[in-house]
Design a protein around this motif. Sequence first.
Motif, PDB file in Angstrom:
ATOM      1  N   LEU A 193       3.063  -3.305   3.637  1.00 12.73           N
ATOM      2  CA  LEU A 193       2.820  -4.972   3.484  1.00 12.73           C
ATOM      3  C   LEU A 193       3.347  -5.542   4.861  1.00 12.73           C
ATOM      4  O   LEU A 193       4.564  -5.628   5.109  1.00 12.73           O
ATOM      5  CB  LEU A 193       3.195  -5.606   2.089  1.00 12.73           C
ATOM      6  CG  LEU A 193       3.419  -7.144   2.120  1.00 12.73           C
ATOM      7  CD1 LEU A 193       1.885  -7.614   2.228  1.00 12.73           C
ATOM      8  CD2 LEU A 193       4.093  -7.585   0.847  1.00 12.73           C
ATOM      9  N   ALA A 202       4.448  -9.507   5.987  1.00 11.99           N
ATOM     10  CA  ALA A 202       4.515 -10.746   5.539  1.00 11.99           C
ATOM     11  C   ALA A 202       4.881 -11.748   6.557  1.00 11.99           C
ATOM     12  O   ALA A 202       6.083 -11.483   7.505  1.00 11.99           O
ATOM     13  CB  ALA A 202       5.187 -10.915   4.118  1.00 11.99           C
ATOM     14  N   LYS A 220       3.999 -15.474   2.947  1.00 11.87           N
ATOM     15  CA  LYS A 220       2.365 -15.181   3.042  1.00 11.87           C
ATOM     16  C   LYS A 220       2.086 -13.962   3.396  1.00 11.87           C
ATOM     17  O   LYS A 220       2.865 -13.290   4.266  1.00 11.87           O
ATOM     18  CB  LYS A 220       1.715 -16.238   4.078  1.00 11.87           C
ATOM     19  CG  LYS A 220       0.217 -16.161   4.031  1.00 11.87           C
ATOM     20  CD  LYS A 220      -0.295 -17.276   5.052  1.00 11.87           C
ATOM     21  CE  LYS A 220      -1.992 -17.098   5.097  1.00 11.87           C
ATOM     22  NZ  LYS A 220      -2.623 -18.060   5.842  1.00 11.87           N
ATOM     23  N   LYS A 221       1.536 -13.420   2.616  1.00  9.95           N
ATOM     24  CA  LYS A 221       0.830 -11.771   3.116  1.00  9.95           C
ATOM     25  C   LYS A 221      -0.007 -11.908   4.088  1.00  9.95           C
ATOM     26  O   LYS A 221      -1.137 -12.441   4.037  1.00  9.95           O
ATOM     27  CB  LYS A 221       0.257 -11.279   1.897  1.00  9.95           C
ATOM     28  CG  LYS A 221       1.279 -11.041   0.609  1.00  9.95           C
ATOM     29  CD  LYS A 221       0.420 -10.152  -0.684  1.00  9.95           C
ATOM     30  CE  LYS A 221       1.497 -10.216  -1.764  1.00  9.95           C
ATOM     31  NZ  LYS A 221       0.828  -9.613  -2.999  1.00  9.95           N
ATOM     32  N   LEU A 240      -2.281  -6.050   4.471  1.00 11.33           N
ATOM     33  CA  LEU A 240      -1.815  -5.069   3.400  1.00 11.33           C
ATOM     34  C   LEU A 240      -2.550  -3.738   3.576  1.00 11.33           C
ATOM     35  O   LEU A 240      -3.848  -3.885   3.653  1.00 11.33           O
ATOM     36  CB  LEU A 240      -1.903  -5.550   2.090  1.00 11.33           C
ATOM     37  CG  LEU A 240      -1.600  -4.749   0.725  1.00 11.33           C
ATOM     38  CD1 LEU A 240      -0.145  -4.265   0.913  1.00 11.33           C
ATOM     39  CD2 LEU A 240      -2.005  -5.084  -0.675  1.00 11.33           C
ATOM     40  N   THR A 287       6.645  -3.677  -2.603  1.00  5.87           N
ATOM     41  CA  THR A 287       6.723  -4.385  -1.405  1.00  5.87           C
ATOM     42  C   THR A 287       6.745  -5.802  -1.271  1.00  5.87           C
ATOM     43  O   THR A 287       7.608  -6.189  -0.509  1.00  5.87           O
ATOM     44  CB  THR A 287       5.034  -4.230  -0.692  1.00  5.87           C
ATOM     45  OG1 THR A 287       4.127  -4.515  -1.495  1.00  5.87           O
ATOM     46  CG2 THR A 287       4.692  -2.691  -0.463  1.00  5.87           C
ATOM     47  N   ASP A 288       6.409  -6.514  -2.216  1.00 10.21           N
ATOM     48  CA  ASP A 288       6.827  -7.881  -2.387  1.00 10.21           C
ATOM     49  C   ASP A 288       8.668  -8.257  -2.586  1.00 10.21           C
ATOM     50  O   ASP A 288       9.115  -8.883  -1.842  1.00 10.21           O
ATOM     51  CB  ASP A 288       6.194  -8.832  -3.641  1.00 10.21           C
ATOM     52  CG  ASP A 288       4.610  -8.650  -3.223  1.00 10.21           C
ATOM     53  OD1 ASP A 288       4.018  -9.311  -2.643  1.00 10.21           O
ATOM     54  OD2 ASP A 288       4.272  -7.735  -3.973  1.00 10.21           O
TER      55      ASP A 288
END
Length: 298
Positions: free
Chosen positions: A21, A23, A36-37, A40, A285-286
Amino acid sequence: MAFEIKKYGAIDIGSNAIRLLIATVTLYNDEPPVFKKTSLVRVPIRLGQDVFVNGKISQENIDRMVDSMKSYQLLMGVHKVKVYKAYATSAMREALNGTDVVEKIKAESGINIEIIDGSHEAAIIAMTDLHAVIDQEKVYLYVDVGGGSTEFTLFAYGKEIVSRSFKIGTVRLLNDMVSKSLWDEAEAWIKKITNAYDHIDLIGSGGNINNIFKSSGKRVGKPISYFYLVNYYEQLQNYNYEERVYHLNLNHDRADVIIPACRIYLRAMKWSKAKNIYVPKIGLTDGIIKSIFNADNR
């Protein structure tokens, strides 16, 4: 006027797949940062099948991992990622050659991987930004289902109460490697921590529940019910593997693990007496991105 954009990378080396990911975090004056992604990428390398059955990662999958990490390194370079973290979970924890694989990947791709334990994994997941779904007046059981383990975290009235990781994962279940005693232990623990509360909702994370939520047609922020999940579970079982791929449009590496994933979520709902499950599309991942940002902006 202070305005700054930072880019971070998070690599999750799980038991069923490897994810990157990227970001973007926007900082503006003293306002809260906006996450904000940007990108991915998911590569379906099932390390758990190697490790849980044979004890180590196969040469074929080592080669695929090295190629994946090389591509991730290039992609982060193109995106001008400032800082990244790469964490490996259940399968790599248990692989006899896990440390050797980490060293090989470092030498060939430059990616530095840290193998983390279940409690560390649960702590990172708990760092994810849940404000969009968590009501400060309610109680939630957060359930993150992976290929090798499931992390449970209880949130009550906006605060994290307790967290625990169990070696109950989709790839383990596919290989019939979860004992009745472990199920019983998870059941007893969930009932114990949720018993004091009258009403609990689930929050689900992981690729499988994201897929189920998408198929439900529900709007973001709305929950799916226990009864919907039961019916979906029964529908899955009415199809064989090939039919699930074709008729339900599931990825080939999702069409088998989605059934044991449903079983985990349904049992967690039953044991906690939850009638609804919210699916905010967040995961390890976040949490990694959030932890990098916090460390980078102390």
